[in-house]
Design an enzyme around this catalytic site. Sequence first.
Site, PDB file in Angstrom:
ATOM      1  CB  SER A  27      -1.081   0.150   0.975  1.00  0.00           C
ATOM      2  OG  SER A  27      -1.654   0.784   1.535  1.00  0.00           O
TER       3      SER A  27
ATOM      4  CE1 TYR B  99      -3.858  -2.903   5.840  1.00  0.00           C
ATOM      5  CE2 TYR B  99      -2.860  -0.490   5.459  1.00  0.00           C
ATOM      6  CZ  TYR B  99      -3.905  -1.504   4.630  1.00  0.00           C
ATOM      7  OH  TYR B  99      -3.514  -2.266   3.088  1.00  0.00           O
TER       8      TYR B  99
ATOM      9  CE  LYS C 174      -1.189  -4.558   3.463  1.00  0.00           C
ATOM     10  NZ  LYS C 174      -2.013  -5.896   2.915  1.00  0.00           N
TER      11      LYS C 174
HETATM   12  P1  NAD Z   1     -10.997  -6.696   0.918  1.00  0.00           P
HETATM   13  O1  NAD Z   1     -11.235  -6.733   2.143  1.00  0.00           O
HETATM   14  O2  NAD Z   1     -12.420  -6.974  -0.198  1.00  0.00           O
HETATM   15  O3  NAD Z   1     -10.513  -8.018   0.542  1.00  0.00           O
HETATM   16  C1  NAD Z   1      -9.324  -9.398   0.932  1.00  0.00           C
HETATM   17  C2  NAD Z   1     -10.137 -10.698   1.221  1.00  0.00           C
HETATM   18  O4  NAD Z   1      -9.653 -11.433   2.574  1.00  0.00           O
HETATM   19  C3  NAD Z   1     -11.258 -10.713   1.938  1.00  0.00           C
HETATM   20  O5  NAD Z   1     -12.501 -11.339   0.727  1.00  0.00           O
HETATM   21  C4  NAD Z   1     -11.641 -11.372   2.991  1.00  0.00           C
HETATM   22  O6  NAD Z   1     -12.487 -11.962   3.432  1.00  0.00           O
HETATM   23  C5  NAD Z   1      -9.940 -12.121   2.720  1.00  0.00           C
HETATM   24  N1  NAD Z   1      -9.147 -12.640   4.187  1.00  0.00           N
HETATM   25  C6  NAD Z   1      -8.465 -11.518   4.873  1.00  0.00           C
HETATM   26  N2  NAD Z   1      -8.505 -12.774   5.995  1.00  0.00           N
HETATM   27  C7  NAD Z   1      -7.760 -13.673   4.938  1.00  0.00           C
HETATM   28  C8  NAD Z   1      -7.338 -14.845   5.666  1.00  0.00           C
HETATM   29  N3  NAD Z   1      -6.848 -14.750   6.797  1.00  0.00           N
HETATM   30  N4  NAD Z   1      -7.837 -16.345   5.027  1.00  0.00           N
HETATM   31  C9  NAD Z   1      -8.552 -16.778   3.831  1.00  0.00           C
HETATM   32  N5  NAD Z   1      -9.169 -14.669   3.839  1.00  0.00           N
HETATM   33  C10 NAD Z   1      -8.525 -13.713   3.932  1.00  0.00           C
HETATM   34  O7  NAD Z   1      -9.860  -5.771   0.567  1.00  0.00           O
HETATM   35  P2  NAD Z   1      -9.236  -5.579  -0.557  1.00  0.00           P
HETATM   36  O8  NAD Z   1     -10.008  -3.967  -1.236  1.00  0.00           O
HETATM   37  O9  NAD Z   1      -9.386  -6.143  -2.203  1.00  0.00           O
HETATM   38  O10 NAD Z   1      -7.992  -5.591  -0.384  1.00  0.00           O
HETATM   39  C11 NAD Z   1      -6.901  -6.420  -0.892  1.00  0.00           C
HETATM   40  C12 NAD Z   1      -5.473  -6.567  -0.548  1.00  0.00           C
HETATM   41  O11 NAD Z   1      -4.427  -5.265  -0.417  1.00  0.00           O
HETATM   42  C13 NAD Z   1      -5.200  -6.314   1.188  1.00  0.00           C
HETATM   43  O12 NAD Z   1      -4.551  -7.079   1.459  1.00  0.00           O
HETATM   44  C14 NAD Z   1      -5.445  -5.308   1.160  1.00  0.00           C
HETATM   45  O13 NAD Z   1      -4.616  -4.262   2.756  1.00  0.00           O
HETATM   46  C15 NAD Z   1      -4.277  -4.469   0.740  1.00  0.00           C
HETATM   47  N6  NAD Z   1      -5.021  -2.817  -0.014  1.00  0.00           N
HETATM   48  C16 NAD Z   1      -6.190  -2.712   0.200  1.00  0.00           C
HETATM   49  C17 NAD Z   1      -6.369  -0.952  -0.766  1.00  0.00           C
HETATM   50  C18 NAD Z   1      -7.583  -0.635  -0.309  1.00  0.00           C
HETATM   51  O14 NAD Z   1      -7.761   0.484  -0.925  1.00  0.00           O
HETATM   52  N7  NAD Z   1      -8.647  -0.885  -0.873  1.00  0.00           N
HETATM   53  C19 NAD Z   1      -5.117  -0.040  -0.802  1.00  0.00           C
HETATM   54  C20 NAD Z   1      -3.887  -0.281  -0.082  1.00  0.00           C
HETATM   55  C21 NAD Z   1      -3.516  -2.154  -0.412  1.00  0.00           C
HETATM   56  C1  UD1 Z   2      -7.173   5.459   3.709  1.00  0.00           C
HETATM   57  C2  UD1 Z   2      -6.040   5.078   4.520  1.00  0.00           C
HETATM   58  C3  UD1 Z   2      -4.724   3.772   3.802  1.00  0.00           C
HETATM   59  C4  UD1 Z   2      -5.401   2.792   3.421  1.00  0.00           C
HETATM   60  C5  UD1 Z   2      -6.583   3.746   2.241  1.00  0.00           C
HETATM   61  C6  UD1 Z   2      -7.080   3.082   1.341  1.00  0.00           C
HETATM   62  C7  UD1 Z   2      -6.402   6.089   6.546  1.00  0.00           C
HETATM   63  C8  UD1 Z   2      -4.911   7.481   7.697  1.00  0.00           C
HETATM   64  N1  UD1 Z   2      -5.468   5.291   5.410  1.00  0.00           N
HETATM   65  O1  UD1 Z   2      -6.127   6.332   2.796  1.00  0.00           O
HETATM   66  O2  UD1 Z   2      -3.607   3.409   4.674  1.00  0.00           O
HETATM   67  O3  UD1 Z   2      -4.151   2.246   2.478  1.00  0.00           O
HETATM   68  O4  UD1 Z   2      -7.297   4.518   2.751  1.00  0.00           O
HETATM   69  O5  UD1 Z   2      -8.223   1.553   2.379  1.00  0.00           O
HETATM   70  O6  UD1 Z   2      -7.527   5.923   7.144  1.00  0.00           O
HETATM   71  N2  UD1 Z   2     -11.966  12.106   4.209  1.00  0.00           N
HETATM   72  C9  UD1 Z   2     -12.769  12.510   3.957  1.00  0.00           C
HETATM   73  N3  UD1 Z   2     -14.292  12.337   5.168  1.00  0.00           N
HETATM   74  C10 UD1 Z   2     -14.555  11.152   4.744  1.00  0.00           C
HETATM   75  C11 UD1 Z   2     -13.633   9.881   4.293  1.00  0.00           C
HETATM   76  C12 UD1 Z   2     -12.260  10.800   3.707  1.00  0.00           C
HETATM   77  O7  UD1 Z   2     -13.827  13.851   3.833  1.00  0.00           O
HETATM   78  O8  UD1 Z   2     -15.566  10.348   5.084  1.00  0.00           O
HETATM   79  C13 UD1 Z   2     -10.907  12.501   2.851  1.00  0.00           C
HETATM   80  C14 UD1 Z   2      -9.833  12.825   3.573  1.00  0.00           C
HETATM   81  O9  UD1 Z   2      -9.142  13.140   4.979  1.00  0.00           O
HETATM   82  C15 UD1 Z   2      -8.619  12.188   2.753  1.00  0.00           C
HETATM   83  C16 UD1 Z   2     -10.130  11.408   1.976  1.00  0.00           C
HETATM   84  O10 UD1 Z   2     -11.169  11.627   1.503  1.00  0.00           O
HETATM   85  O11 UD1 Z   2      -8.418  13.340   2.290  1.00  0.00           O
HETATM   86  C17 UD1 Z   2      -9.246  10.342   1.082  1.00  0.00           C
HETATM   87  O12 UD1 Z   2      -9.792   9.669   2.309  1.00  0.00           O
HETATM   88  P1  UD1 Z   2      -9.889   7.478   2.777  1.00  0.00           P
HETATM   89  O13 UD1 Z   2     -10.854   7.057   1.655  1.00  0.00           O
HETATM   90  O14 UD1 Z   2      -9.992   7.656   4.019  1.00  0.00           O
HETATM   91  O15 UD1 Z   2      -8.055   7.281   2.112  1.00  0.00           O
HETATM   92  P2  UD1 Z   2      -6.986   7.253   2.659  1.00  0.00           P
HETATM   93  O16 UD1 Z   2      -6.880   7.966   4.118  1.00  0.00           O
HETATM   94  O17 UD1 Z   2      -5.935   7.950   1.573  1.00  0.00           O
END
Ligand code: NAD
Ligand code: UD1
Length: 337
Positions: free
Chosen positions: A125, A149, A153
């Site tokens: 991430s 979290y 990573k």
């Molecule tokens: P998500 O929660 O939708 O998907 C994760 C999936 O993994 C879910 O289906 C959950 O049921 C499954 N899971 C969790 N722990 C498990 C375990 N121990 N065994 C089997 N299944 C398990 O999340 P996502 O948004 O699809 O994210 C996927 C990956 O990307 C994660 O590692 C997350 O940290 C990373 N990531 C996500 C974002 C984001 O904004 N969505 C940003 C940066 C990184």
């Molecule tokens: C967040 C996580 C980041 C994670 C990412 C994806 C935090 C501090 N960071 O990123 O670690 O990888 O999600 O899951 O939680 N905002 C509002 N109102 C809201 C929600 C968000 O104003 O109700 C603003 C936030 O201040 C930010 C932007 O919208 O400026 C994006 O926020 P968000 O979608 O939560 O993502 P990040 O904070 O960038």
Amino acid sequence: MKKILVTGGAGYIGSHTAVELLNAGYEIIIVDNFYNSKPETIENIKKITNKDFLFYEGDVCDKKLLRKIFSENEIDAAIHFAGFKAVGESVAKPLMYYRNNIDSTLTLLETMQEFNCQKLVFSSSATVYGDPERLPIDEKCRLSVTNPYGATKLYIEGILKDLYISDNEWSIAILRYFNPVGAHESRLIGEDPNGIPNNLVPYIVKVANKELPYLNIFGNDYNTKDGTGVRDYIHVVDLAKGHLNSLNYILDHKGIDYYNLGTGKGYSVLELVKTFEKVNNVTIPYKIVDRRPGDIAVCYANPSYAKEKLNWEAKLGLESMLKSSYNFSKNTNHKKL
Ligand code: NAD
Ligand code: UD1
């Protein structure tokens, strides 16, 4: 046909990636425990692609299950999405986050090693850049994290590096995602968090559907164009395609490398709200409230390394992301929160 294990493939990014892999002709096997997803997503991936695949319900921390999966299938590579991802929850329940995110990775890596499968794509991430050293953020920027979290990573990135140093036969792509939003055009898969969302776009969608009364904008006194936070939002379908290119690359090249998957463009919260209103023809009431602790002002990628090495770049713009998020929500049930 190459066989790819997708952990967490029922989740938001995993399901979109599963679709791209199947469409590209890969055979996939998904393992997920539905901690944060639903069984219907597995059926929807099949519907979208008109292709079948094996699914194992269970925990990636379960070594017995992983050994069963690897002994029943000759797996060429794994994409590891399974993990917990909510920053706030990780502060309240750090042990749960360390246990699940690190244990699942160690269990997967040990089993891969045992079965001589040494190709991995890992979901990291942009959170590993903390408050970024410079903008746009390139892969050489200093790494720092501010919550459990993010720490999981960063630790996992370190574990993967040590593993590669110990055995250069490994081939590992570490993908640092910026802010994934949007949904598949079929409207069958997308992001549908339970309860009150933490992230901006899922929250706005719930306001648009009148499940929540208004958006709280966390601060308008940042040093940005309009005072609100700036982020690099990336369409989840572009992100999924980034996994396909990464996979193609690691199947042919040994080594470990790190890639930013972002668009390179930053949008403020207010710009995003205005764009959402325009493309979806809705009004999003909002209030300016205090900054959210831990938030940074600006975060956007320099995505040129992924373009150079993986031949990948994001193609879909903010309008398409926000239209698809709202369209997907119309296919789900709505209740006042
Ligand atoms: P998500 O929660 O939708 O998907 C994760 C999936 O993994 C879910 O289906 C959950 O049921 C499954 N899971 C969790 N722990 C498990 C375990 N121990 N065994 C089997 N299944 C398990 O999340 P996502 O948004 O699809 O994210 C996927 C990956 O990307 C994660 O590692 C997350 O940290 C990373 N990531 C996500 C974002 C984001 O904004 N969505 C940003 C940066 C990184
Ligand atoms: C967040 C996580 C980041 C994670 C990412 C994806 C935090 C501090 N960071 O990123 O670690 O990888 O999600 O899951 O939680 N905002 C509002 N109102 C809201 C929600 C968000 O104003 O109700 C603003 C936030 O201040 C930010 C932007 O919208 O400026 C994006 O926020 P968000 O979608 O939560 O993502 P990040 O904070 O960038």
